[in-house]
Design a protein around this motif. Structure first.
Motif, PDB file in Angstrom:
ATOM      1  N   GLU A  20       0.815  -1.216   0.000  1.00 54.40           N
ATOM      2  CA  GLU A  20       0.000   0.000   0.000  1.00 54.40           C
ATOM      3  C   GLU A  20       0.850   1.268   0.000  1.00 54.40           C
ATOM      4  N   ARG A  21       2.170   1.094  -0.087  1.00 56.54           N
ATOM      5  CA  ARG A  21       3.124   2.211  -0.134  1.00 56.54           C
ATOM      6  C   ARG A  21       2.929   3.158   1.058  1.00 56.54           C
ATOM      7  N   ARG A  22       2.850   2.579   2.236  1.00 55.43           N
ATOM      8  CA  ARG A  22       2.720   3.343   3.464  1.00 55.43           C
ATOM      9  C   ARG A  22       4.075   3.442   4.160  1.00 55.43           C
ATOM     10  N   PHE A  23       4.289   4.530   4.896  1.00 58.14           N
ATOM     11  CA  PHE A  23       5.490   4.654   5.711  1.00 58.14           C
ATOM     12  C   PHE A  23       5.483   3.528   6.738  1.00 58.14           C
ATOM     13  N   SER A  24       6.546   2.758   6.755  1.00 65.35           N
ATOM     14  CA  SER A  24       6.643   1.614   7.656  1.00 65.35           C
ATOM     15  C   SER A  24       8.055   1.573   8.205  1.00 65.35           C
ATOM     16  N   GLY A  25       8.231   2.136   9.384  1.00 68.13           N
ATOM     17  CA  GLY A  25       9.557   2.242   9.960  1.00 68.13           C
ATOM     18  C   GLY A  25       9.716   1.388  11.190  1.00 68.13           C
ATOM     19  N   SER A  26      10.474   1.889  12.162  1.00 69.62           N
ATOM     20  CA  SER A  26      10.721   1.132  13.384  1.00 69.62           C
ATOM     21  C   SER A  26      10.047   1.772  14.582  1.00 69.62           C
ATOM     22  N   GLY A  27       9.172   2.744  14.326  1.00 67.49           N
ATOM     23  CA  GLY A  27       8.512   3.414  15.444  1.00 67.49           C
ATOM     24  C   GLY A  27       7.047   3.090  15.572  1.00 67.49           C
ATOM     25  N   GLY A  28       6.523   2.237  14.699  1.00 62.48           N
ATOM     26  CA  GLY A  28       5.106   1.905  14.757  1.00 62.48           C
ATOM     27  C   GLY A  28       4.894   0.411  14.801  1.00 62.48           C
ATOM     28  N   ALA A  29       3.960  -0.069  13.959  1.00 64.16           N
ATOM     29  CA  ALA A  29       3.692  -1.503  13.894  1.00 64.16           C
ATOM     30  C   ALA A  29       4.920  -2.236  13.361  1.00 64.16           C
ATOM     31  N   ASP A  30       4.991  -3.512  13.691  1.00 64.84           N
ATOM     32  CA  ASP A  30       6.095  -4.360  13.210  1.00 64.84           C
ATOM     33  C   ASP A  30       5.481  -5.455  12.361  1.00 64.84           C
ATOM     34  N   PRO A  31       5.089  -5.121  11.127  1.00 66.05           N
ATOM     35  CA  PRO A  31       4.316  -6.086  10.325  1.00 66.05           C
ATOM     36  C   PRO A  31       5.144  -7.286   9.880  1.00 66.05           C
ATOM     37  N   ALA A  32       4.465  -8.399   9.795  1.00 66.07           N
ATOM     38  CA  ALA A  32       5.079  -9.608   9.237  1.00 66.07           C
ATOM     39  C   ALA A  32       5.025  -9.536   7.717  1.00 66.07           C
ATOM     40  N   LEU A  33       5.719 -10.454   7.063  1.00 65.96           N
ATOM     41  CA  LEU A  33       5.647 -10.544   5.622  1.00 65.96           C
ATOM     42  C   LEU A  33       4.238 -10.972   5.187  1.00 65.96           C
ATOM     43  N   SER A  34       3.825 -10.462   4.047  1.00 69.74           N
ATOM     44  CA  SER A  34       2.596 -10.939   3.424  1.00 69.74           C
ATOM     45  C   SER A  34       2.858 -12.308   2.798  1.00 69.74           C
ATOM     46  N   GLU A  35       1.802 -12.913   2.262  1.00 65.38           N
ATOM     47  CA  GLU A  35       1.999 -14.193   1.575  1.00 65.38           C
ATOM     48  C   GLU A  35       2.978 -14.020   0.418  1.00 65.38           C
ATOM     49  N   ARG A  36       2.831 -12.930  -0.319  1.00 62.28           N
ATOM     50  CA  ARG A  36       3.763 -12.674  -1.420  1.00 62.28           C
ATOM     51  C   ARG A  36       5.172 -12.471  -0.884  1.00 62.28           C
ATOM     52  N   GLY A  37       5.293 -11.765   0.230  1.00 59.37           N
ATOM     53  CA  GLY A  37       6.607 -11.530   0.818  1.00 59.37           C
ATOM     54  C   GLY A  37       7.286 -12.805   1.255  1.00 59.37           C
TER      55      GLY A  37
END
Length: 206
Positions: A20-37
């Motif tokens: 989704e081209r969202r800012f994803s750094g180290s100060g917020g959520a810690d998302p796991a890989l998607s199925e594609r990832g």
């Protein structure tokens, strides 16, 4: 050169925020890989160029650790963690799209583009990130002199390592593209010089 230290730089695979081209750094959520990832992580584990890797070092964030493990498992190596390889803390911009940030924080975004000392509200500046990434690089060079090492990290730290190797100005970070699960490589030499071998390679994902 026999004593060169080669860093393969692997950006983590896709997450939902990446797509989704969202800012994803180290100060917020810690998302796991998607199925594609997760599929990308499996593909990069089979990249022939990584057969020379003698150590695997990862950012502490989940998406990097998930990307690192298939490579490490294939090579029979442990995954060690370097906190300096984590992504920028984007503060109030975490989880937002560029358009959302432009709408809500126009002055702060302009300042961020204008110079490396500006930071997102509650986050890190490029200067902050460069300092810790350079420190992590120096520690890894000292620990792995003359070896080939896989560093699994994020867009900003990888671009910073490439920029520093080139001796390029800060603006260079805005002129590089790094796809999810892409590989880049930098060689460091005993005399302090460095060379960029390649950038944003994705043939292993075909």
């Amino acid at each position: 050169m026999a004593d060169e230290t080669v860093f393969f730089l692997l950006r983590h695979g896709e997450t939902a925020l990446t797509a989704e081209r969202r800012f994803s750094g180290s100060g917020g959520a810690d998302p796991a890989l998607s199925e594609r990832g997760r599929g990308q992580a499996g593909q990069v584990a089979g990249a022939a160029v990584l057969e020379a890797v003698e150590a695997v070092v990862s950012s502490p964030l989940a998406r990097c650790l998930e990307t690192a493990r298939p490579v490490a498992d294939r090579l029979g190596l442990p995954v060690t963690v370097a906190d300096g390889l984590r992504e920028t803390a984007f503060g109030a911009w975490e989880g937002r799209t560029f358009a959302e940030v432009r709408e809500r924080f126009p002055a702060e975004l302009d300042a961020w583009f204008a110079g490396p000392a500006a930071a997102p509200p509650g986050g890190e500046s490029f200067d902050d990130v460069t300092s810790r990434v350079a420190a992590a690089r120096d520690e890894l060079l000292a620990a792995h002199r003359g070896r080939t090492v896989l560093l699994v990290s994020h867009v900003t730290p990888i671009k910073t390592l490439v920029r520093l190797a080139l001796g390029a100005p800060h603006e260079a970070v805005f002129r590089m593209d790094l796809a999810p699960a892409s590989l880049s490589a930098v060689a460091h030499y005993p005399d302090g010089n460095a060379s960029v071998r390649f950038l944003n390679a994705t043939a292993h994902l075909a």
